[in-house]
Write an enzyme that holds these catalytic residues in place. Structure first.
Site, short mmCIF file in Angstrom:
data_model
loop_
_atom_site.label_atom_id
_atom_site.label_comp_id
_atom_site.label_asym_id
_atom_site.label_seq_id
_atom_site.Cartn_x
_atom_site.Cartn_y
_atom_site.Cartn_z
N SER A 135 2.96 -14.50 -0.42
CA SER A 135 4.39 -14.40 -0.79
C SER A 135 5.18 -15.63 -0.38
O SER A 135 6.15 -16.00 -1.04
CB SER A 135 5.03 -13.18 -0.14
OG SER A 135 4.34 -12.03 -0.50
N HIS A 138 6.68 -14.91 7.33
CA HIS A 138 7.07 -13.52 7.63
C HIS A 138 5.97 -12.76 8.35
O HIS A 138 6.09 -11.56 8.57
CB HIS A 138 7.45 -12.81 6.33
CG HIS A 138 6.34 -12.75 5.34
ND1 HIS A 138 5.98 -13.83 4.58
CD2 HIS A 138 5.48 -11.77 5.02
CE1 HIS A 138 4.95 -13.51 3.82
NE2 HIS A 138 4.61 -12.27 4.08
N CYS A 171 1.83 -8.71 8.33
CA CYS A 171 1.87 -8.53 6.87
C CYS A 171 0.50 -8.20 6.30
O CYS A 171 0.20 -7.05 6.00
CB CYS A 171 2.45 -9.73 6.14
SG CYS A 171 2.51 -9.44 4.35
N1 COD Z 1 -10.11 -9.75 -11.81
C1 COD Z 1 -10.67 -9.74 -10.59
N2 COD Z 1 -10.27 -10.56 -9.58
C2 COD Z 1 -9.28 -11.41 -9.84
C3 COD Z 1 -8.65 -11.48 -11.10
C4 COD Z 1 -9.12 -10.61 -12.12
N3 COD Z 1 -8.57 -10.59 -13.34
N4 COD Z 1 -7.70 -12.44 -11.05
C5 COD Z 1 -7.71 -12.94 -9.79
N5 COD Z 1 -8.66 -12.33 -9.06
C6 COD Z 1 -9.00 -12.53 -7.66
C7 COD Z 1 -8.93 -13.99 -7.22
O1 COD Z 1 -10.14 -14.67 -7.46
C8 COD Z 1 -8.65 -13.82 -5.70
O2 COD Z 1 -9.84 -13.80 -4.97
C9 COD Z 1 -7.98 -12.45 -5.60
O3 COD Z 1 -8.04 -11.86 -6.88
C10 COD Z 1 -6.50 -12.53 -5.19
O4 COD Z 1 -6.45 -13.00 -3.93
P1 COD Z 1 -5.26 -13.91 -3.38
O5 COD Z 1 -5.82 -14.69 -2.24
O6 COD Z 1 -4.61 -14.62 -4.49
O7 COD Z 1 -4.21 -12.86 -2.90
P2 COD Z 1 -3.96 -12.10 -1.50
O8 COD Z 1 -5.08 -11.26 -1.04
O9 COD Z 1 -3.39 -13.05 -0.53
O10 COD Z 1 -2.96 -11.00 -1.95
C11 COD Z 1 -1.77 -11.25 -2.46
C12 COD Z 1 -1.33 -10.24 -3.48
C13 COD Z 1 -1.80 -10.75 -4.82
C14 COD Z 1 -1.85 -8.84 -3.27
C15 COD Z 1 0.20 -10.30 -3.37
O11 COD Z 1 0.78 -9.69 -4.45
C16 COD Z 1 0.72 -9.72 -2.08
O12 COD Z 1 0.79 -10.43 -1.08
N6 COD Z 1 1.09 -8.44 -2.04
C17 COD Z 1 1.64 -7.81 -0.88
C18 COD Z 1 2.82 -7.04 -1.33
C19 COD Z 1 3.85 -7.07 -0.31
O13 COD Z 1 3.96 -6.16 0.46
N7 COD Z 1 4.62 -8.19 -0.28
C20 COD Z 1 5.66 -8.42 0.65
C21 COD Z 1 5.31 -9.39 1.73
S1 COD Z 1 3.88 -10.25 1.46
ZN ZN Z 2 3.02 -11.32 3.30
#
Ligand code: COD
Ligand code: ZN
Ligand code: ZN
Length: 376
Positions: free
Chosen positions: A49, A69, A176
């Site tokens: 985020s 955060h 977080c």
């Molecule tokens: N199919 C399968 N896997 C996929 C696809 C797909 N179509 N597209 C992308 N991916 C994979 C990527 O290869 C990657 O490994 C993964 O999905 C996403 O991981 P990251 O590293 O981009 O994301 P994260 O784990 O850091 O998570 C972030 C979220 C995407 C979940 C983001 O929305 C979030 O931080 N949500 C928290 C919500 C919240 O409470 N926010 C407030 C403070 S953070």
């Molecule tokens: Zn966060």
């Protein structure tokens, strides 16, 4: 030197505008006003985020801003009327506050306090002013916390005391990423022993969901990602099978339906992709399945599916911060980590000095890091 009641000059990473690197600056941090506290930050993680703001994906964010955060630190001083923490206490700042008084805080089933700045991004304290200045300019805060600074000021609703012996460089991730994923499994879905789970997206959030599924005793945890490099860590944390949608001709929900003889009990979308949200829903059992949306999709995007998918008995839900009421639950999450109920070491992939914060963002963008923890 006693800094109580004085302006503190310190280092902070200021984002002057979107699409620019963060800039390490000397800033001034005003003393806390009534019901506020000033915290010395000792460890802070870089979360997706934060990067969304850098990439300009959060439309109404005010600039300049101090991001961050997910952190842990020590109370430096407290404003008038503060009762829940005192100087010297180890604390975690809470991007999701718990004021204890608003409609959400009095509803036992809700955790999204009205004081939260998520989606609003006013970036100011409750009196509509900021405690940060830099080069004579007001600097905004970020989702009630702002932790990419040596000192920050937050509302008392946005901080909680944790165990005196808590290892701050680890427990910061409870602020977080870990809690968001882990809580989605154990608290939102309420995964049961012996159940079958599918986790879409293996970033820090998806991996934390896997930890939660494992602690809950799931018998199968199927991890899904388009990047097979993510599989090794998923398996170390408890995934029993890993699949890459690119390796299959059929849609991924058909693959999962077949693998599980009619669908998983619990599926989790940890990407923020609306199409994957529907795939996750289709992957669950038609009448016993629950799908949890954890990923944040782009603003104004829409999800579309046939109502029959849920009419047959599926459950579709979502939650911020793993559904946890932050002040009530964070101290226990810290104690559970300290007692060995789960470990977060495998999520903490990188450690960098605060000055190298932009390198930390690069690692996240390249998919090389799960969590980079910055130390001061
Ligand atoms: N199919 C399968 N896997 C996929 C696809 C797909 N179509 N597209 C992308 N991916 C994979 C990527 O290869 C990657 O490994 C993964 O999905 C996403 O991981 P990251 O590293 O981009 O994301 P994260 O784990 O850091 O998570 C972030 C979220 C995407 C979940 C983001 O929305 C979030 O931080 N949500 C928290 C919500 C919240 O409470 N926010 C407030 C403070 S953070
Ligand atoms: Zn966060
Ligand atoms: Zn509240």
């Amino acid at each position: 030197m006693d800094t109580t009641g004085k302006v503190i000059k310190c280092r902070a990473a200021v984002l002057w505008e979107a699409h620019k690197p963060l800039s390490i600056e000397e800033i001034e941090v005003a003393p806390p006003k009534a019901h506020e506290v000033r915290i010395k930050i000792l460890a802070t993680g870089i979360c997706r985020s934060d990067d969304h703001v850098v990439e300009g994906a959060i439309a109404n964010q005010k600039f300049p801003v101090i991001l961050g955060h997910e952190a842990a630190g020590i109370i430096e001083s407290v404003g008038e009327g503060v009762t829940s923490v005192k100087p010297g206490d180890k604390v975690i700042p809470l991007f999701l506050p718990q004021c204890g008084e608003c409609r959400s805080c009095v509803e036992p089933k809700s955790n999204l306090c009205y004081k939260a700045d998520i989606g609003k991004h006013f970036g100011l304290m409750s009196d509509n002013t900021s405690r940060f200045t830099c080069k004579g300019q007001v600097v905004h805060n970020f989702i009630c916390t702002s932790t990419f600074t040596e000192y920050t000021v937050v509302d008392e609703a946005s901080v909680v005391k944790i165990h005196d012996d808590a290892p701050l460089d680890k427990v910061c991730v409870i602020g977080c990423g870990f809690s968001t994923g882990y809580g989605s499994a154990v608290n939102v879905a309420k995964v049961e022993a012996g159940s079958t789970c599918a986790v879409f997206g293996l970033g820090g959030i998806g991996l934390s969901v896997i930890i939660g599924c494992k602690v809950a005793g799931a018998s199968r945890i199927i991890a899904i990602d388009v990047n097979s490099d993510k599989f090794a860590k998923a398996k170390e944390l408890g995934a029993t099978e890993c699949i890459n949608p690119k390796d299959h001709e059929n849609p991924i929900h058909e693959v999962l339906q077949k693998m599980t003889n009619g669908g998983v009990h619990y599926s989790f979308e940890c990407i923020g992709n609306t199409e994957v949200m529907v795939s996750a829903l289709r992957s669950s059992h038609f009448s016993a399945g629950t799908t949890v949306i954890v990923g944040v999709a782009p603003s104004f995007s829409k999800v579309s599916f046939e109502p029959m998918l849920v009419l047959t008995g599926r459950t579709l839900k979502g939650a911020i911060f793993g559904g946890y009421r932050s002040k009530d639950c964070v101290p226990q999450l810290v104690s559970d980590l300290m007692s060995g109920k789960y470990e977060v070491d495998k999520l903490l992939s990188h450690k960098l000095p605060f000055n190298e914060i932009n390198k930390g963002f690069e690692l996240l963008r390249k998919g090389e890091s799960i969590r980079t923890v910055l130390h001061f």
